[in-house]
Motif scaffolding. Structure first.
Motif, PDB file in Angstrom:
ATOM      1  N   LEU A 144      12.369   3.184  -7.308  1.00 24.71           N
ATOM      2  CA  LEU A 144      13.066   3.801  -6.508  1.00 24.71           C
ATOM      3  C   LEU A 144      12.261   3.707  -5.188  1.00 24.71           C
ATOM      4  O   LEU A 144      12.711   3.294  -4.057  1.00 24.71           O
ATOM      5  N   ALA A 145      11.024   3.864  -5.251  1.00 17.78           N
ATOM      6  CA  ALA A 145      10.032   3.754  -4.206  1.00 17.78           C
ATOM      7  C   ALA A 145      10.000   2.534  -3.392  1.00 17.78           C
ATOM      8  O   ALA A 145       9.983   2.422  -2.103  1.00 17.78           O
ATOM      9  N   GLY A 146      10.087   1.161  -4.395  1.00 16.87           N
ATOM     10  CA  GLY A 146       9.974   0.016  -3.914  1.00 16.87           C
ATOM     11  C   GLY A 146      11.293  -0.062  -3.052  1.00 16.87           C
ATOM     12  O   GLY A 146      11.234  -0.890  -2.227  1.00 16.87           O
ATOM     13  N   VAL A 147      12.332   0.119  -3.683  1.00 21.35           N
ATOM     14  CA  VAL A 147      13.847   0.032  -3.241  1.00 21.35           C
ATOM     15  C   VAL A 147      13.585   0.599  -1.713  1.00 21.35           C
ATOM     16  O   VAL A 147      14.256   0.087  -0.819  1.00 21.35           O
ATOM     17  N   LEU A 148      13.065   1.669  -1.536  1.00 19.65           N
ATOM     18  CA  LEU A 148      12.954   2.557  -0.262  1.00 19.65           C
ATOM     19  C   LEU A 148      12.001   1.641   0.692  1.00 19.65           C
ATOM     20  O   LEU A 148      12.443   1.803   1.980  1.00 19.65           O
ATOM     21  N   VAL A 149      11.108   1.386   0.237  1.00 20.14           N
ATOM     22  CA  VAL A 149      10.023   0.540   1.023  1.00 20.14           C
ATOM     23  C   VAL A 149      10.442  -0.816   1.574  1.00 20.14           C
ATOM     24  O   VAL A 149      10.245  -1.053   2.732  1.00 20.14           O
ATOM     25  N   TRP A 150      11.216  -1.502   0.544  1.00 24.16           N
ATOM     26  CA  TRP A 150      11.490  -3.016   0.966  1.00 24.16           C
ATOM     27  C   TRP A 150      13.178  -3.078   1.348  1.00 24.16           C
ATOM     28  O   TRP A 150      13.883  -2.183   1.064  1.00 24.16           O
ATOM     29  N   ILE A 195       0.808  -1.171  -0.021  1.00 21.12           N
ATOM     30  CA  ILE A 195      -0.053   0.134   0.149  1.00 21.12           C
ATOM     31  C   ILE A 195       0.842   1.355   0.035  1.00 21.12           C
ATOM     32  O   ILE A 195       0.523   2.210  -0.662  1.00 21.12           O
ATOM     33  N   LEU A 196       1.940   1.333   0.808  1.00 20.20           N
ATOM     34  CA  LEU A 196       2.830   2.508   1.029  1.00 20.20           C
ATOM     35  C   LEU A 196       3.529   2.663  -0.308  1.00 20.20           C
ATOM     36  O   LEU A 196       3.552   3.672  -0.898  1.00 20.20           O
ATOM     37  N   TRP A 197       4.135   1.488  -0.963  1.00 20.14           N
ATOM     38  CA  TRP A 197       4.687   1.654  -2.282  1.00 20.14           C
ATOM     39  C   TRP A 197       3.550   2.180  -3.239  1.00 20.14           C
ATOM     40  O   TRP A 197       3.868   3.322  -4.176  1.00 20.14           O
TER      41      TRP A 197
END
Ligand code: HEM
Length: 130
Positions: free
Chosen positions: A124-130, A75-77
């Motif tokens: 990049l958001a995915g990298v940040l979240v996971w 959800i955050l992603w």
């Protein structure tokens, strides 16, 4: 005489939704509005999470454990991707207000560019979240 006057020509009727294709610029536009609404609701969720994390040490633990779940991360992603698109599409809109990318071709090309930039930011958001 001898002429048949047809009063009403058969008009083209197209109710077959499968054959209707929206132009890319229209898709870019509706996605921008949807991303704006998602961003609006995200502000409430993220402020609540921030408030929880700052409330106390155990509140911080609670907030981090909420973010442990895959579903919440997903959800955050999604939220960050919507925000990215809203900002990128928003900048495109603002440039259009300055008379750039207003023609059919440049409008389509800039919509494509905004999708590509959003895709990169989304990764990049995915990298940040996971
Ligand atoms: C908390 C942050 C934000 C929220 C909740 C938000 C929400 C929205 C919503 C719901 C709309 C749709 C309005 C409509 O279509 O009638 C919109 C439009 C717009 N937003 Fe945002 N937005 C935010 C941040 C930003 C940022 C940072 C930019 C900068 C690039 C931006 C640029 C725009 C522009 C240019 C429009 C108008 C688009 C148009 O003319 O169709 N927004 N915003």
């Amino acid at each position: 005489m001898g002429h048949i006057v047809k009063v009403s020509k058969p008009r083209p009727v197209n109710l077959d939704l499968q054959t209707i294709r929206f132009p890319l610029t229209a898709i870019a536009s509706i996605l921008h509005r949807i991303a704006g609404v998602i961003t609006l609701f995200s502000v409430a969720i993220l402020l609540w999470l921030l408030d929880l994390s700052l409330s106390s040490a155990s509140g911080f633990e609670a907030a981090s454990s909420i973010l442990d779940s895959f579903f919440v991360k997903f959800i955050l992603w999604g939220i960050l991707t919507a925000l990215a698109y809203h900002i990128v599409g928003g900048i495109r809109h603002l440039l259009q207000d300055l008379q750039y990318f207003e023609e059919l071709e440049s409008g389509k090309a800039s919509a494509q560019v905004s999708f590509v930039i959003t895709a990169v930011l989304s990764v990049l958001a995915g990298v940040l979240v996971w």
